[in-house]
Design an enzyme around this catalytic site. Sequence first.
Site, short mmCIF file in Angstrom:
data_model
loop_
_atom_site.label_atom_id
_atom_site.label_comp_id
_atom_site.label_asym_id
_atom_site.label_seq_id
_atom_site.Cartn_x
_atom_site.Cartn_y
_atom_site.Cartn_z
N GLY A 181 0.85 -1.30 0.05
CA GLY A 181 -0.03 -0.01 -0.10
C GLY A 181 0.69 1.14 0.08
N GLY A 183 2.62 2.58 -2.24
CA GLY A 183 3.47 2.80 -3.58
C GLY A 183 2.80 4.29 -3.96
N CYS A 186 -0.47 3.49 -5.88
CA CYS A 186 -1.42 2.49 -5.48
C CYS A 186 -2.30 3.08 -4.66
CB CYS A 186 -0.17 1.75 -4.43
SG CYS A 186 -0.92 0.69 -3.21
P1 5GP Z 1 6.64 3.88 -5.44
O1 5GP Z 1 8.33 3.85 -5.31
O2 5GP Z 1 6.41 4.37 -6.82
O3 5GP Z 1 6.16 4.59 -4.45
O4 5GP Z 1 6.22 2.30 -5.24
C1 5GP Z 1 6.62 1.23 -6.35
C2 5GP Z 1 5.97 -0.03 -5.97
O5 5GP Z 1 4.22 0.18 -5.85
C3 5GP Z 1 5.97 -1.09 -6.85
O6 5GP Z 1 7.21 -1.77 -6.94
C4 5GP Z 1 4.87 -1.94 -6.51
O7 5GP Z 1 5.22 -2.97 -5.34
C5 5GP Z 1 3.88 -0.99 -5.93
N1 5GP Z 1 2.74 -0.86 -7.14
C6 5GP Z 1 2.99 -0.81 -8.36
N2 5GP Z 1 2.05 -0.67 -9.10
C7 5GP Z 1 0.81 -0.84 -8.18
C8 5GP Z 1 -0.48 -0.80 -8.26
O8 5GP Z 1 -1.05 -0.72 -9.31
N3 5GP Z 1 -1.10 -1.17 -7.04
C9 5GP Z 1 -0.64 -1.32 -5.87
N4 5GP Z 1 -1.09 -1.66 -4.82
N5 5GP Z 1 0.78 -1.32 -5.85
C10 5GP Z 1 1.30 -1.05 -6.89
#
Ligand code: 5GP
Length: 349
Positions: A181, A183, A186
């Site tokens: 959660g 991300g 996300c």
């Molecule tokens: P960020 O660095 O952008 O904060 O987080 C990246 C991570 O977000 C990814 O490695 C993956 O675990 C998660 N993530 C990517 N796409 C999605 C999505 O559509 N839904 C959710 N719940 N998590 C995502």
Amino acid sequence: MRIEEDIKLGFKDVLIRPKRSILKSRSEVDLMRTFSFKYSSVMWSGIPIIAANMDTIGTFEMVRALSKFHILTAVHKYYSLDEWKNFINISSQHILKHVIVSIGTSLEEMKKIKEIFLLSDSLKYICIDVANGYSEHFVSFLKKIRHCFPNKIICAGNVVTGEMVEELIISGADIVKVGIGPGSVCTTRLKTGVGYPQLSAIIECSDAAHGLNGHIISDGGCSVSGDIAKAFGGGADFVMLGGMLSGHSECSGDIIEERSKKYMLFYGMSSNSAMKRYTGEIRRYRASEGKTVKIPFRGCVDSTISDILGGLRSTCTYVGAEKLKQLTKRTTFIRVTEQENCIFDIFNK
Ligand code: 5GP
């Protein structure tokens, strides 16, 4: 029903307390680490940051750019076998050393990954990636992958609690991916009400993993280099980045031009955009748990990486850590209710 009363912390809830240091300059800080693993006898040296296996971020172009910095890229699972063949044919051993091959939990993917690993011995890492790492199916798939690849470095996730980290390590994972959660694209926490503040997840999961000679990747939630430093400070061995690496030339996606400004689309892997792209439909039994955002195009990723590494070196000098490895031991978090000074935000809206 039960309530856990102690407050769980995210990156925004803490700062790192400065400590007396004998380091004279940031250039004295060594961000390289060498890891050995619980199951695989392969050693890996590099800077333990990973580009996320999202289809916009985990591209072959990203591998080429980040391997120059000794940084890993988790390549997304949508490349065809032919595309893998071409990439491997033109890539040096040094580049391939910094590749993580991603896989879901289907039998077709299992077949494909076996074919990919037959192409080169230099590929060392597998990442079995599902949104919810708490299912029995996932654990039994991990056991099968460990059986097929006894000497590869296997990452598995995502989970956020110590007992599940232990279960995955016992079932064959060298590294457990932590984050539900946090991300940038996300929406799981909004759609499901499920999640765990990332810093507390790191602290709990790294403790569980290190007790079994395993490692963890902190996945998601970093929006500035200070967050990456906090993740390492909290005990993460590796930190995975999606949003911070989005919008660069090495990402996949079209550049959109609007009123002479350039933008790129960045979306979650469970967003409607990704579902439409890869399954051709939005499945009715599942809700989208990701969003799509349009972000300013930032050019080549090199300068963003230099900025991140500069920030990390600076953290290390503030706490007297000559090596990144020492950062956790040198970290004391203070709980805070403020972060940056936002006085000029109104002028930049
Ligand atoms: P960020 O660095 O952008 O904060 O987080 C990246 C991570 O977000 C990814 O490695 C993956 O675990 C998660 N993530 C990517 N796409 C999605 C999505 O559509 N839904 C959710 N719940 N998590 C995502």
